[in-house]
Design a protein around this motif. Structure first.
Motif, mmCIF file in Angstrom:
data_model
loop_
_atom_site.group_PDB
_atom_site.id
_atom_site.type_symbol
_atom_site.label_atom_id
_atom_site.label_comp_id
_atom_site.label_asym_id
_atom_site.label_seq_id
_atom_site.Cartn_x
_atom_site.Cartn_y
_atom_site.Cartn_z
ATOM 1 N N GLY A 27 0.833 -1.199 0.000
ATOM 2 C CA GLY A 27 0.000 0.000 0.000
ATOM 3 C C GLY A 27 0.867 1.248 0.000
ATOM 4 N N HIS A 28 0.261 2.362 0.261
ATOM 5 C CA HIS A 28 0.980 3.634 0.248
ATOM 6 C C HIS A 28 0.761 4.353 1.564
ATOM 7 C CE1 HIS A 28 0.741 2.659 -4.024
ATOM 8 N NE2 HIS A 28 1.877 3.316 -4.115
ATOM 9 N N GLY A 29 1.859 4.829 2.121
ATOM 10 C CA GLY A 29 1.791 5.542 3.383
ATOM 11 C C GLY A 29 1.622 7.040 3.175
ATOM 12 N N ILE A 30 1.793 7.773 4.251
ATOM 13 C CA ILE A 30 1.713 9.237 4.220
ATOM 14 C C ILE A 30 3.064 9.761 3.734
ATOM 15 C CG2 ILE A 30 1.368 11.302 5.637
ATOM 16 C CD1 ILE A 30 -0.245 9.381 7.560
ATOM 17 N N PRO A 31 3.094 10.455 2.581
ATOM 18 C CA PRO A 31 4.374 10.880 1.993
ATOM 19 C C PRO A 31 5.318 11.593 2.964
ATOM 20 C CG PRO A 31 2.601 11.288 0.457
ATOM 21 C CD PRO A 31 1.960 10.839 1.744
ATOM 22 N N ASP A 32 4.804 12.516 3.767
ATOM 23 C CA ASP A 32 5.681 13.239 4.697
ATOM 24 C C ASP A 32 6.335 12.296 5.707
ATOM 25 O OD1 ASP A 32 5.262 15.683 3.472
ATOM 26 O OD2 ASP A 32 3.618 16.245 4.811
ATOM 27 N N LYS A 33 5.618 11.265 6.120
ATOM 28 C CA LYS A 33 6.169 10.281 7.060
ATOM 29 C C LYS A 33 7.167 9.358 6.361
ATOM 30 C CE LYS A 33 4.838 6.478 10.059
ATOM 31 N NZ LYS A 33 3.801 5.501 10.377
ATOM 32 N N GLU A 34 6.812 8.876 5.167
ATOM 33 C CA GLU A 34 7.673 7.943 4.430
ATOM 34 C C GLU A 34 8.988 8.603 4.012
ATOM 35 O OE1 GLU A 34 6.929 4.618 4.190
ATOM 36 O OE2 GLU A 34 5.308 5.286 5.481
ATOM 37 N N ARG A 35 8.939 9.858 3.686
ATOM 38 C CA ARG A 35 10.116 10.609 3.263
ATOM 39 C C ARG A 35 11.173 10.657 4.379
ATOM 40 N NH1 ARG A 35 7.788 15.614 1.335
ATOM 41 N NH2 ARG A 35 7.396 14.574 -0.608
ATOM 42 N N LYS A 36 10.742 10.492 5.629
ATOM 43 C CA LYS A 36 11.642 10.572 6.781
ATOM 44 C C LYS A 36 12.251 9.226 7.178
ATOM 45 C CE LYS A 36 9.167 14.557 8.583
ATOM 46 N NZ LYS A 36 8.171 15.016 9.541
ATOM 47 N N CYS A 37 11.908 8.150 6.475
ATOM 48 C CA CYS A 37 12.466 6.836 6.810
ATOM 49 C C CYS A 37 13.980 6.838 6.624
ATOM 50 C CB CYS A 37 11.861 5.757 5.913
ATOM 51 S SG CYS A 37 10.108 5.462 6.188
#
Length: 133
Positions: A27-37
């Motif tokens: 699936g797809h997460g919240i872009p702002d959160k995923e960008r911080k991985c």
């Protein structure tokens, strides 16, 4: 009549050519959160003619989809990269654009039209060789 579509259909049925099986659904997460991985666990599936291969790799925070292809560890002719929903994605996309909870899943699939053309051209070459005899 023998046309490209008929040849490809016969070719697929002979070798059992299929899709990428059992891709992990992410699936797809919240872009702002995923960008911080800081890193991504990436599940990879490579479509083969007779069987399929799977791998799990870890990629860095700024990894792109093309890095997932390299991480598979072998050259491959599969033209398309698909996400866990089966949609073709760009190899220039960042992994985080297709991840959820720092996890992504990609499949490397054959482009059916390109494979049909390759098969058709191979048959034409074989035919030429037989005509010389």
């Amino acid at each position: 009549t023998m046309n490209l579509s008929n040849i490809w259909g016969n070719f697929k049925s002979i070798i059992g050519f299929g899709g990428v099986p059992d891709m992990k659904k992410v699936g797809h997460g919240i872009p702002d959160k995923e960008r911080k991985c800081e890193s991504f666990q990436v599940f990879l599936a490579c479509q083969g003619y007779l069987n399929n291969e799977k791998k799990k790799v870890t990629l860095g925070a700024n990894a792109k989809v093309k890095d997932a292809r390299k991480a598979f560890g072998k050259p491959m002719r599969q033209d398309n990269v698909v996400d866990s929903d089966g949609y073709v994605v760009s190899e220039e996309d960042y992994v985080w654009q297709h991840s959820k909870d720092c996890t992504a899943s990609f499949g490397f699939k054959y482009n059916i039209q390109n494979e049909a053309e390759r098969g058709f051209n191979a048959v034409k070459e074989i035919k030429k060789d037989f005509e010389k005899v």
